[in-house]
Design a protein around this motif. Structure first.
Motif, mmCIF file in Angstrom:
data_model
loop_
_atom_site.group_PDB
_atom_site.id
_atom_site.type_symbol
_atom_site.label_atom_id
_atom_site.label_comp_id
_atom_site.label_asym_id
_atom_site.label_seq_id
_atom_site.Cartn_x
_atom_site.Cartn_y
_atom_site.Cartn_z
ATOM 1 N N SER B 53 0.828 -1.208 0.000
ATOM 2 C CA SER B 53 0.000 0.000 0.000
ATOM 3 C C SER B 53 0.857 1.250 0.000
ATOM 4 O O SER B 53 2.076 1.197 0.152
ATOM 5 C CB SER B 53 -0.909 0.008 1.216
ATOM 6 N N CYS B 54 0.167 2.399 -0.163
ATOM 7 C CA CYS B 54 0.869 3.666 -0.161
ATOM 8 C C CYS B 54 1.005 4.180 1.257
ATOM 9 O O CYS B 54 1.463 5.300 1.459
ATOM 10 C CB CYS B 54 0.137 4.676 -1.001
ATOM 11 N N GLY B 56 -1.348 5.079 3.144
ATOM 12 C CA GLY B 56 -2.510 5.868 3.550
ATOM 13 C C GLY B 56 -3.414 5.038 4.440
ATOM 14 O O GLY B 56 -3.860 5.477 5.511
ATOM 15 N N CYS B 57 -3.633 3.807 4.036
ATOM 16 C CA CYS B 57 -4.506 2.942 4.817
ATOM 17 C C CYS B 57 -3.910 2.679 6.199
ATOM 18 O O CYS B 57 -4.622 2.610 7.191
ATOM 19 C CB CYS B 57 -4.726 1.621 4.095
ATOM 20 N N GLY B 92 -3.499 -2.488 0.548
ATOM 21 C CA GLY B 92 -2.714 -2.280 -0.661
ATOM 22 C C GLY B 92 -2.925 -3.336 -1.713
ATOM 23 O O GLY B 92 -3.430 -4.425 -1.416
ATOM 24 N N GLY B 119 -9.215 -0.927 1.960
ATOM 25 C CA GLY B 119 -8.876 0.071 0.956
ATOM 26 C C GLY B 119 -9.175 -0.387 -0.457
ATOM 27 O O GLY B 119 -9.249 -1.584 -0.738
ATOM 28 N N ASP B 120 -9.319 0.576 -1.345
ATOM 29 C CA ASP B 120 -9.642 0.266 -2.732
ATOM 30 C C ASP B 120 -8.566 -0.598 -3.371
ATOM 31 O O ASP B 120 -8.855 -1.490 -4.160
ATOM 32 C CB ASP B 120 -9.780 1.571 -3.530
ATOM 33 N N CYS B 121 -7.358 -0.305 -3.038
ATOM 34 C CA CYS B 121 -6.272 -1.071 -3.636
ATOM 35 C C CYS B 121 -6.418 -2.551 -3.340
ATOM 36 O O CYS B 121 -6.164 -3.395 -4.193
ATOM 37 C CB CYS B 121 -4.928 -0.617 -3.084
ATOM 38 N N VAL B 127 -5.584 2.737 -7.686
ATOM 39 C CA VAL B 127 -4.803 3.554 -8.607
ATOM 40 C C VAL B 127 -3.634 2.792 -9.215
ATOM 41 O O VAL B 127 -3.047 3.249 -10.173
ATOM 42 C CB VAL B 127 -4.261 4.819 -7.902
ATOM 43 N N PHE B 128 -3.330 1.671 -8.652
ATOM 44 C CA PHE B 128 -2.184 0.920 -9.173
ATOM 45 C C PHE B 128 -2.601 -0.115 -10.197
ATOM 46 O O PHE B 128 -1.815 -0.955 -10.616
ATOM 47 C CB PHE B 128 -1.438 0.224 -8.044
ATOM 48 N N GLY B 150 -12.737 2.439 0.055
ATOM 49 C CA GLY B 150 -12.317 3.766 0.506
ATOM 50 C C GLY B 150 -10.873 3.961 0.174
ATOM 51 O O GLY B 150 -10.113 2.998 0.122
ATOM 52 N N CYS B 151 -10.483 5.207 -0.042
ATOM 53 C CA CYS B 151 -9.088 5.443 -0.391
ATOM 54 C C CYS B 151 -8.583 6.654 0.366
ATOM 55 O O CYS B 151 -8.583 7.738 -0.165
ATOM 56 C CB CYS B 151 -8.929 5.642 -1.897
ATOM 57 N N PRO B 152 -8.175 6.548 1.561
ATOM 58 C CA PRO B 152 -8.305 5.358 2.408
ATOM 59 C C PRO B 152 -9.639 5.349 3.150
ATOM 60 O O PRO B 152 -10.260 6.392 3.291
ATOM 61 C CB PRO B 152 -7.162 5.545 3.398
HETATM 62 S S1 SF4 Z 1 -6.486 2.383 -0.866
HETATM 63 FE FE1 SF4 Z 1 -5.708 4.432 -1.166
HETATM 64 S S2 SF4 Z 1 -4.774 4.848 0.814
HETATM 65 FE FE2 SF4 Z 1 -5.051 2.672 0.775
HETATM 66 S S3 SF4 Z 1 -3.210 1.874 -0.076
HETATM 67 FE FE3 SF4 Z 1 -4.510 2.172 -1.792
HETATM 68 S S4 SF4 Z 1 -4.001 4.190 -2.561
HETATM 69 FE FE4 SF4 Z 1 -3.158 4.030 -0.480
#
Ligand code: SF4
Lengths: 675, 172, 313
Positions: B53-54, B56-57, B92, B119-121, B127-128, B150-152
């Motif tokens: 993940s980035c 954020g979560c 993530g 999270g959406d990821c 987004v990835f 959710g993001c996040p």
């Molecule tokens: S869901 Fe959003 S906040 Fe969570 S890891 Fe993916 S990009 Fe990051």
């Protein structure tokens, strides 16, 4: 009956030695050698038990026994106790030797090994019966020399010869001290019996009594490996064949203890308080430094050898406390001190013998003594692992095994220090308590390392991976000592009164076998404390059964599943990811850095193009062998210096030697004329 | 000493159960309490796996432990080893490098266990998506009980996700 | 007979109270951090849950790994039979003394450290190494504190020590006693894995001591080990409370005395729990290599305690 046992013992040893002379090799030859030693030891064990139980000493006059004059043998309680120690470890080592020595066939002289092994046992068994100085000294030298040959068995290995030389030098330095001591004690008449020495010792001037004490401490201490006379011990014990190591560490060094008790308590009848203080101090230092050096060892057998230094220290703490109490006339407490020392003696003999045999099995299976190349052996050698675990728990002084019982007694005798009228002496006791506690804690840490790194986790080398269980004879030898460890732990109510009886009368000690009550609990004098290892063991066993039962009744989830070790999810686990023995001991090395003075060497090879790519890292770290450097360094230098002076006299030319002879004769004649 | 004086002056800042401002927290909390009691005897030990993940979560998840949300009062507790855990929180997109460790973590967790993708990821790579480096959503690698979008996602959402995961599990 | 019944019920009570005590300390810490915190009884739920879960065992582990939880639990439970929690002297008083108590606890530590090494992970080895280091260095202080108590009471048996202090209340505020209490308190923090020696709520393997050894345990094995750890805390608390301030401990086996003793014990445990929670709020964890210094302080305190009890005899 006793006489028969005695004769069986002697003849079995001699037959064993003779069999070795005829044919050392082959299963039959090895079998006969082992059988001789085992039967001899068993007879010795029985004889010792019989003498202690009956309370009648066994006496031989020299005329009846041997054509030699000047030999006197007498087996009293104290000697019988040590005979039991010899017999116990000797028997186990002999059985073990049958399987263990097979690997020597064709490589080393089995003949020499068999002869010397039997002769060493014979010398040890007779040693404790010696009743005059001459017999004592001759047997002492016989013991030292046979042990020397045994140490040299693997003569072509690195370090063996060096170890042999150190051993020989130290033991003879001690021997010289002992000769001087006996000359002082017996009024230069070495054939006077111990009985008349006992009477004579009281008449000696305080000054010469003190000299006798110091000589005894040096002479017997050199044999026992007390610090700072210990340097030979961690060299010599590991290089010997493992069953011999067991005998050396389990029994031979105990002869120093025997000698100390015999001379200081029995012949001299005790002494001033500072004697006890010195013995206690030497013991405390040996115990602590022994275990600290053991922690830094990764050679399994050297580690065990350093633990011998530690345990000799613990024994001496008990004996030193006994001597202090004795000098104040606190006889019951004095008996407690000596009892704790002697109890620890037999305990140490059993678990250290066991551990050395276990280490021998590991060596046998993997071909290495380096712990960093072991691991995972508990799956490949389950029985050896179990026996070694028993030994480890026992030596770490954990209840309910024997090490705990004797250390408890040592603690109790030190706690009795509050009865000493002079506070400045009494204050020694709590310090000794602190050191003893630290020692036992460190010993536990050390044996977590020794057992954990050797037997648990993943094998660290190919050899460890392909290790195999030892043959039955080796297992039987270990089993015998493991049973002894458990039995000595569970039956202090038998051992302690027996020791009380052994000590009765020595140096005016009362017969205390009634003071320590005979019921299941062990009670220190004046009802100071009581403890029952037997009931504790039963309780532990009961709870160990009860807990799973209760869990069964409450329908606890009983499913289980095998999976990888948890390593944060990384793929694969190799033995290189394991904690090593060095890493395990690292925190303690840092804590005691003042003592170890570790040297570090770090060299990193970078890639020529970039510093961020490392090609190889080499890390070396060693601890400074302080004693060898500071104490023995100058001594060795001095000896070399003198030797180089002496060498100038040697030219190899016969004429010069004839000239020397002539000059010496001339000088002698002149002296004879003038005097 | 001034530390203790300050502690004395400051009241507990955790949102009380039953008072309004953000009633969701309260309600979710109570429900979790009841449901988790049935399945896990009220205590739920969580291990968090960041599968790429980035972070954020992670920020939102760690907010669960602060005095405001104070998830410990519901018996939720982060632990260090999956051996101790009942629940995996995975965040993530699963990167190629983390697919194997994630599988191993799942394997290392004793049954009964639940997996929650945060999270959406974690659902569909967010987004990835279509990156060469990701394997896919968490359910490509291990079975997932509940997804929290959710993001996040907000901490309350995560709490609610844990609750519905508990709901969906078959009773033992 | 009543004595033995009391003995058994005392052990059962210790078993029942121990998780609550851990939860209580945790709850206080949460309150001091401005949180509501988990209720103290959550630990009971934790244990029940763990007993209901399956066990996952490393493929490298041997029988020792599976044997250790039982041994750790049994040896700790055995200690609760020896320590006078609510009454003194107990019928088992002659079976074991303070030294045995200490070494029985060390037996558990020994095996737990071995079990830490067994799966062959670096974390387990690290935990084992650190735990044994600290256990070893803490040992002299414990022994000396025992010495100090024993010199005063003329015995190392726990019942006698309690009886002695009850008979001579003045001894409780003698310098020997006070110093000994301070020494043993520091050691207690080290032996039960509390701050500043070990952080019981850390998640970072590299800072762990006790927990690092148990990272491989799960299910019922973990439950046994955690329960034993809780018992250990209770044992050390009650040793501190009843050896140095034995008031409330029942000397007769009347219902009134026993119930007073139970209440007194709970009150004392609560007070010590609060003190530990306050300390843990105030103190940061020490670097591992600073811990020996702390333990050296406690050793000196204990040595002073003994010397003063010698000189003031
Ligand atoms: S869901 Fe959003 S906040 Fe969570 S890891 Fe993916 S990009 Fe990051």
């Amino acid at each position: 009956m006793m006489l028969i046992l005695f004769l069986v013992m002697i003849s079995a040893y001699l037959l064993g030695a003779f069999a070795a002379l005829l044919s050392g090799r082959g299963a039959v030859g090895r079998g006969l050698v082992s059988a001789g030693a085992a039967v001899g030891s068993a007879a010795g064990l029985a004889l010792g038990v019989l003498v202690i139980a009956s309370g009648f000493p066994l006496t031989f006059t020299s005329a009846r026994l041997l054509p030699l004059t000047g030999v006197a043998l007498r087996l009293d309680g104290l000697g019988a106790f040590f005979l039991v120690v010899v017999g116990l470890v000797g028997c186990a080592a002999a059985i073990y030797a049958f399987g263990y020595s097979a690997q020597y066939a064709g490589r080393y002289s089995l003949r020499l090994l068999g002869v010397m092994f039997n002769l060493l046992l014979l010398a040890l068994s007779l040693q404790v019966m010696a009743d005059n100085a001459l017999t004592f000294l001759v047997l002492w030298e016989a013991m030292s020399l046979t042990a020397y040959w045994l140490v040299l068995t693997e003569h072509d290995q690195r370090g063996t010869v060096r170890a042999g030389v150190w051993y020989l030098a130290m033991t003879h330095a001690g021997f010289a001290a002992l000769i001087a001591m006996f000359l002082l004690l017996s009024g230069a008449e070495l054939t006077t019996s111990f009985a008349s020495m006992r009477a004579g010792a009281a008449l000696l001037s305080p000054g010469s009594r003190n000299v006798v004490f110091l000589l005894a401490l040096f002479g017997f201490g050199a044999k026992s490996g007390i610090i700072p006379l210990h340097v030979w011990l961690p060299m010599a014990h590991p290089v010997a064949p493992s069953h011999v190591s067991a005998l050396l560490s389990g029994v031979v060094i105990k002869m120093g203890i025997y000698g100390l008790v015999r001379v200081l308590l029995d012949l001299m009848g005790g002494g001033p308080a500072w004697w006890g203080g010195v013995v206690l101090g030497v013991g405390a230092v040996s115990a602590l430094l022994g275990v600290l050096y053991a922690l830094m060892e990764h050679d399994l057998k050297r580690l065990l050898a350093y633990h011998s230094v530690e345990n000799i220290g613990i024994i001496l703490i008990g004996i030193g406390a006994g001597l202090i109490f004795h000098s104040y006339g606190l006889m019951t407490l004095a008996a407690l001190g000596f009892i704790s020392g002697l109890y620890h003696t037999i305990n140490h003999a059993s678990f250290k013998g066991l551990l050395f045999l276990g280490a021998g099995s590991v060596l046998h299976a993997t071909g290495t003594r380096n712990m960093e190349e072991m691991g995972g052996l508990i799956k490949r050698m389950p029985w050896t692992a179990l026996f070694f675990l028993v030994g480890s728990v026992a030596i770490s002084a954990l209840p309910p095994l024997n090490g705990f019982v004797s250390e408890w007694l040592v603690f109790q005798s030190l706690l009795g220090g509050s009865n000493i009228p002079t506070p400045e002496v009494a204050v020694v006791m709590p310090i000794a308590v602190g050191i003893l506690a630290l020692t036992s804690g460190l010993a536990a840490a050390c044996f977590v390392k020794a057992f954990g790194i050797t037997f648990l986790a993943i094998p660290r080398s190919r050899e460890a991976e392909h290790a195999h269980e030892s043959p039955p004879s080796m297992l039987a030898g270990m089993a015998l000592l493991a049973i002894a460890c458990v039995a000595l732990g569970l039956a202090p109510f038998v051992v302690v009164p027996a020791l009380g009886r052994v000590l009765a009368g020595l140096g005016g000690l009362p017969d205390t076998h009634a003071v320590f009550s005979l019921n299941l609990s062990l009670v220190a004098p004046n009802n100071f404390a009581s403890m029952s290892p037997t009931l504790v063991a039963l309780g532990l066993l009961f709870l160990l059964g009860l807990v799973p039962l209760v869990m069964l009744i409450f329908r606890v989830n009983r499913r289980w599943r095998v999976s990888d070790s948890w390593g944060c999810g990384r793929a694969g686990q190799t033995s290189r990811m394991e904690y090593t023995a060095t890493a395990f001991a690292e925190p303690l090395r840092r804590v005691f850095a003042e003592l170890y003075r570790p040297t570090k060497e770090l060299s990193i090879d970078f890639h020529p193009d970039s510093k961020y790519f490392v090609q190889s890292i080499e890390y070396r770290s060693e601890i400074t062998p302080w004693f060898e450097k500071v104490l023995y360094g100058p001594l060795l230098w001095f000896i070399r210096f003198v030797a180089s002076l002496v060498r100038r006299l040697q030219s190899g030319s016969v004429h010069i030697y004839l000239f020397y002879i002539f000059v010496v004769l001339l000088i002698l004649l002149l002296i004879a004329r003038w005097s | 000493m001034s530390l203790f004086a300050k502690i004395w002056r400051t009241p507990a800042v955790t949102e009380a159960v039953g008072q309004d401002p953000e009633a969701q927290v309260a309600v979710v909390a109570r429900q979790i309490g009841e449901r988790a009691r049935k399945l896990f005897g009220r205590s739920l030990h969580i291990v968090e796996v960041d599968a790429g993940s980035c972070n954020g979560c992670e920020l939102e998840i760690s907010a669960l432990g602060n005095p405001y949300y104070d998830m410990e009062r519901f018996g939720l507790h982060f632990v260090a080893s999956p051996r101790h855990a009942d629940c995996l929180l995975v965040t993530g997109p699963v990167t190629r490098n983390m697919a194997e460790p994630l599988k191993r973590t799942y394997d290392a967790t004793p049954d009964p266990k639940i997996v929650i993708a945060i999270g959406d990821c974690a659902i569909n790579c967010g987004v990835f998506k279509d990156s060469y480096a990701v394997v896919g959503g968490v359910d490509k690698v291990i079975p997932v009980n509940v997804f929290v979008p959710g993001c996040p996602p907000e901490p309350v959402d995560i709490l609610r996700g844990i609750l519905s995961a508990l709901d969906r599990l078959p009773r033992k | 007979m009543t004595g033995y019944l009391l003995e058994i019920s005392q052990a059962l009570m210790a078993l029942a109270l121990a998780p609550g005590l851990v939860g209580f300390v945790r709850w206080w810490k949460a309150r001091l951090q401005g949180r509501r915190g988990a209720p103290p009884w959550l630990v009971y739920y934790d244990l029940r849950k763990l007993f209901g879960k399956e066990v996952v065992i490393s493929k490298n582990a041997s029988w020792l790994f599976r044997f250790t939880p039982y041994l750790v639990f049994s040896s700790t439970l055995a200690v609760t039979l020896l320590v006078p929690l609510i009454a003194a002297p107990l019928p088992f008083d002659r079976v074991g003394d303070l030294l045995l108590v200490v070494y029985l606890l060390l037996l558990g530590t020994f095996f737990l450290a071995l079990a830490g090494l067994d799966p062959g992970t670096a974390f387990g080895g690290m935990g084992a190494s650190r735990e044994m280091t600290i256990a070893a260095i803490a040992e002299p202080t414990i022994a000396l504190s025992i010495f100090g108590l024993a010199v005063g009471a003329g015995s190392t048996n726990l019942g006698r020590i309690v009886a002695q202090t009850l008979a001579h209340p003045g001894a409780a505020i003698s310098p020997g006693h006070l110093l000994g209490f301070a020494a043993l308190f520091i050691v207690m923090l080290a032996e039960t894995g509390r701050l500043p020696v070990d952080n019981p709520s850390t998640h970072l393997e590299l800072t762990m001591i006790h927990e690092a050894m148990t990272l491989e345990y799960s299910g019922r094995y973990l439950a046994l080990i955690e329960w034993a750890a809780a018992l250990r805390l209770l044992i050390f608390f009650s040793l501190l409370a009843n050896m140095f301030a034995p008031w409330g401990v029942a000397t007769t086996l009347t219902p009134v005395a026993v119930s007073v003793a139970v209440i007194a014990l709970i009150a004392k445990l609560g007070a010590l729990g609060l003190v530990v929670a306050l300390l843990e709020t105030r103190l940061a964890k020490l670097r591992l290599f600073r811990v020996p210094e702390l333990l050296a302080v406690s050793f000196v305190l204990a040595l002073l305690a003994v010397t003063s009890s010698f000189l003031l005899r």
